[in-house]
Design a protein around this motif. Structure first.
Motif, mmCIF file in Angstrom:
data_model
loop_
_atom_site.group_PDB
_atom_site.id
_atom_site.type_symbol
_atom_site.label_atom_id
_atom_site.label_comp_id
_atom_site.label_asym_id
_atom_site.label_seq_id
_atom_site.Cartn_x
_atom_site.Cartn_y
_atom_site.Cartn_z
ATOM 1 N N THR A 19 0.837 -1.159 0.094
ATOM 2 C CA THR A 19 -0.050 0.028 -0.022
ATOM 3 C C THR A 19 0.651 1.321 -0.025
ATOM 4 O O THR A 19 2.037 1.254 0.518
ATOM 5 N N THR A 20 0.369 2.328 -0.495
ATOM 6 C CA THR A 20 1.017 3.527 -0.565
ATOM 7 C C THR A 20 0.899 4.333 0.677
ATOM 8 O O THR A 20 -0.065 3.785 1.618
ATOM 9 N N GLY A 21 1.488 5.366 1.170
ATOM 10 C CA GLY A 21 1.522 6.095 2.148
ATOM 11 C C GLY A 21 2.744 6.342 2.866
ATOM 12 O O GLY A 21 3.895 6.063 2.549
ATOM 13 N N ASP A 22 2.831 6.633 4.153
ATOM 14 C CA ASP A 22 3.741 6.805 5.261
ATOM 15 C C ASP A 22 4.135 5.723 6.134
ATOM 16 O O ASP A 22 3.137 4.925 6.529
ATOM 17 N N TYR A 23 5.538 5.484 6.173
ATOM 18 C CA TYR A 23 6.022 4.278 6.638
ATOM 19 C C TYR A 23 7.219 4.660 7.644
ATOM 20 O O TYR A 23 7.812 5.772 7.537
ATOM 21 N N GLY A 24 7.323 3.929 8.803
ATOM 22 C CA GLY A 24 8.429 4.127 9.567
ATOM 23 C C GLY A 24 9.278 3.038 9.317
ATOM 24 O O GLY A 24 8.973 2.036 8.964
ATOM 25 N N PHE A 40 33.568 6.993 11.990
ATOM 26 C CA PHE A 40 32.599 6.080 11.543
ATOM 27 C C PHE A 40 31.498 6.529 10.706
ATOM 28 O O PHE A 40 30.949 7.561 11.116
ATOM 29 N N GLU A 41 31.094 5.832 9.735
ATOM 30 C CA GLU A 41 29.956 6.362 8.940
ATOM 31 C C GLU A 41 28.931 5.297 8.584
ATOM 32 O O GLU A 41 29.513 4.231 8.195
ATOM 33 N N ALA A 42 27.590 5.597 8.712
ATOM 34 C CA ALA A 42 26.603 4.701 8.231
ATOM 35 C C ALA A 42 25.634 5.333 7.609
ATOM 36 O O ALA A 42 25.336 6.794 7.696
ATOM 37 N N ARG A 43 24.862 4.622 6.712
ATOM 38 C CA ARG A 43 23.635 5.130 5.847
ATOM 39 C C ARG A 43 22.643 3.912 5.582
ATOM 40 O O ARG A 43 23.183 2.876 5.783
ATOM 41 N N VAL A 44 21.529 4.314 5.127
ATOM 42 C CA VAL A 44 20.686 3.515 4.623
ATOM 43 C C VAL A 44 20.222 3.854 3.218
ATOM 44 O O VAL A 44 19.819 4.982 2.932
ATOM 45 N N GLU A 45 20.220 2.920 2.289
ATOM 46 C CA GLU A 45 19.855 3.098 0.839
ATOM 47 C C GLU A 45 18.329 2.489 0.683
ATOM 48 O O GLU A 45 18.351 1.491 1.180
ATOM 49 N N MET A 46 17.625 3.234 0.301
ATOM 50 C CA MET A 46 16.192 2.957 -0.003
ATOM 51 C C MET A 46 15.720 2.735 -1.271
ATOM 52 O O MET A 46 14.348 3.346 -1.544
ATOM 53 N N GLY A 47 16.641 2.622 -2.314
ATOM 54 C CA GLY A 47 16.021 2.713 -3.754
ATOM 55 C C GLY A 47 15.519 4.374 -4.151
ATOM 56 O O GLY A 47 15.977 5.240 -3.799
ATOM 57 N N ASP A 48 14.332 4.327 -4.463
ATOM 58 C CA ASP A 48 13.486 5.554 -5.143
ATOM 59 C C ASP A 48 13.144 6.227 -3.731
ATOM 60 O O ASP A 48 12.885 7.115 -3.836
ATOM 61 N N LEU A 49 13.362 5.552 -2.662
ATOM 62 C CA LEU A 49 12.829 6.531 -1.417
ATOM 63 C C LEU A 49 14.021 7.281 -0.922
ATOM 64 O O LEU A 49 13.980 8.133 -0.067
ATOM 65 N N GLY A 50 15.181 7.057 -1.698
ATOM 66 C CA GLY A 50 16.438 7.863 -1.082
ATOM 67 C C GLY A 50 17.529 7.274 -0.359
ATOM 68 O O GLY A 50 17.217 6.242 0.157
ATOM 69 N N THR A 51 18.680 8.078 -0.101
ATOM 70 C CA THR A 51 19.486 7.428 0.833
ATOM 71 C C THR A 51 19.822 8.452 1.970
ATOM 72 O O THR A 51 19.474 9.671 1.788
ATOM 73 N N LYS A 52 19.704 7.819 3.301
ATOM 74 C CA LYS A 52 19.813 8.835 4.240
ATOM 75 C C LYS A 52 21.319 8.432 5.048
ATOM 76 O O LYS A 52 21.385 7.376 5.230
ATOM 77 N N VAL A 53 22.284 9.483 5.006
ATOM 78 C CA VAL A 53 23.492 9.380 5.827
ATOM 79 C C VAL A 53 23.036 9.830 7.176
ATOM 80 O O VAL A 53 22.787 10.838 7.423
ATOM 81 N N PHE A 54 23.357 8.998 8.117
ATOM 82 C CA PHE A 54 22.889 9.270 9.439
ATOM 83 C C PHE A 54 23.797 9.068 10.454
ATOM 84 O O PHE A 54 23.406 9.384 11.689
ATOM 85 N N ALA A 86 5.148 6.277 -2.644
ATOM 86 C CA ALA A 86 4.159 6.895 -3.667
ATOM 87 C C ALA A 86 3.540 5.644 -4.381
ATOM 88 O O ALA A 86 2.456 5.870 -5.034
ATOM 89 N N SER A 87 4.334 4.574 -4.589
ATOM 90 C CA SER A 87 3.906 3.566 -5.498
ATOM 91 C C SER A 87 4.184 2.280 -4.823
ATOM 92 O O SER A 87 5.281 1.941 -4.113
ATOM 93 N N THR A 88 3.378 1.188 -5.024
ATOM 94 C CA THR A 88 3.683 0.008 -4.237
ATOM 95 C C THR A 88 4.573 -0.649 -5.051
ATOM 96 O O THR A 88 5.001 -0.224 -6.332
ATOM 97 N N GLY A 89 5.235 -1.658 -4.549
ATOM 98 C CA GLY A 89 6.349 -2.694 -5.139
ATOM 99 C C GLY A 89 7.191 -2.849 -3.982
ATOM 100 O O GLY A 89 7.215 -2.653 -3.084
ATOM 101 N N SER A 90 8.222 -3.770 -4.631
ATOM 102 C CA SER A 90 9.537 -4.187 -3.852
ATOM 103 C C SER A 90 10.564 -3.253 -3.696
ATOM 104 O O SER A 90 10.814 -2.949 -4.862
ATOM 105 N N ARG A 91 11.098 -3.173 -2.684
ATOM 106 C CA ARG A 91 12.266 -2.353 -2.643
ATOM 107 C C ARG A 91 13.143 -2.866 -1.571
ATOM 108 O O ARG A 91 12.686 -3.574 -0.714
#
Length: 126
Positions: A19-24, A40-54, A86-91
């Motif tokens: 389903t579309t919408g907001d996810y945590g 030390f550096e870490a990040r999470v890559e989420m495909g079309d949802l973006g990359t967060k360097v945190f 914004a769109s359903t599918g696998s990531r």
């Protein structure tokens, strides 16, 4: 653990967003870094949802009694993000880490990724 300053995958989750919408998205892990002058550096890559360097942190510790990991310090970390799907599918949600400098030992232990659908509409607490 790695001493190579290129992004290393530690854990990944292949998620079907039906389903579309907001996810945590929550990333929790323990890390160490055997140096006093680089991050030390870490990040999470989420495909079309973006990359967060945190995470970019210089722990100011080296040469401890940590065996293969150099330092004996361990730091626990948790980050939570809200992302709009914004769109359903696998990531693939991909947690990665690296030392800022080649030749410095960076390690991650016991990482996990947690994903959940947020209620709609999302309202602020008052």
């Amino acid at each position: 653990n790695t001493s190579n300053s290129t992004w290393q995958r530690y854990v990944a989750a292949n998620v079907n967003f039906d389903t579309t919408g907001d996810y945590g998205i929550e990333i929790s892990y323990i890390w160490s870094h055997d140096d006093t002058g680089s991050n030390f550096e870490a990040r999470v890559e989420m495909g079309d949802l973006g990359t967060k360097v945190f995470k970019q942190q210089e722990p100011q510790d080296s040469g401890g009694s940590g065996g293969d990991f150099g330092t004996d310090q361990r730091h626990d970390t948790t980050y939570c993000y809200r992302v709009n799907v914004a769109s359903t599918g696998s990531r693939t949600i991909d947690f990665q880490f690296q030392p800022q400098s080649n030749g410095v030992e960076a390690s991650v232990f016991e990482a996990f990724i947690k994903i959940w659908k947020l209620p709609t509409p999302l309202t602020a607490l008052t």
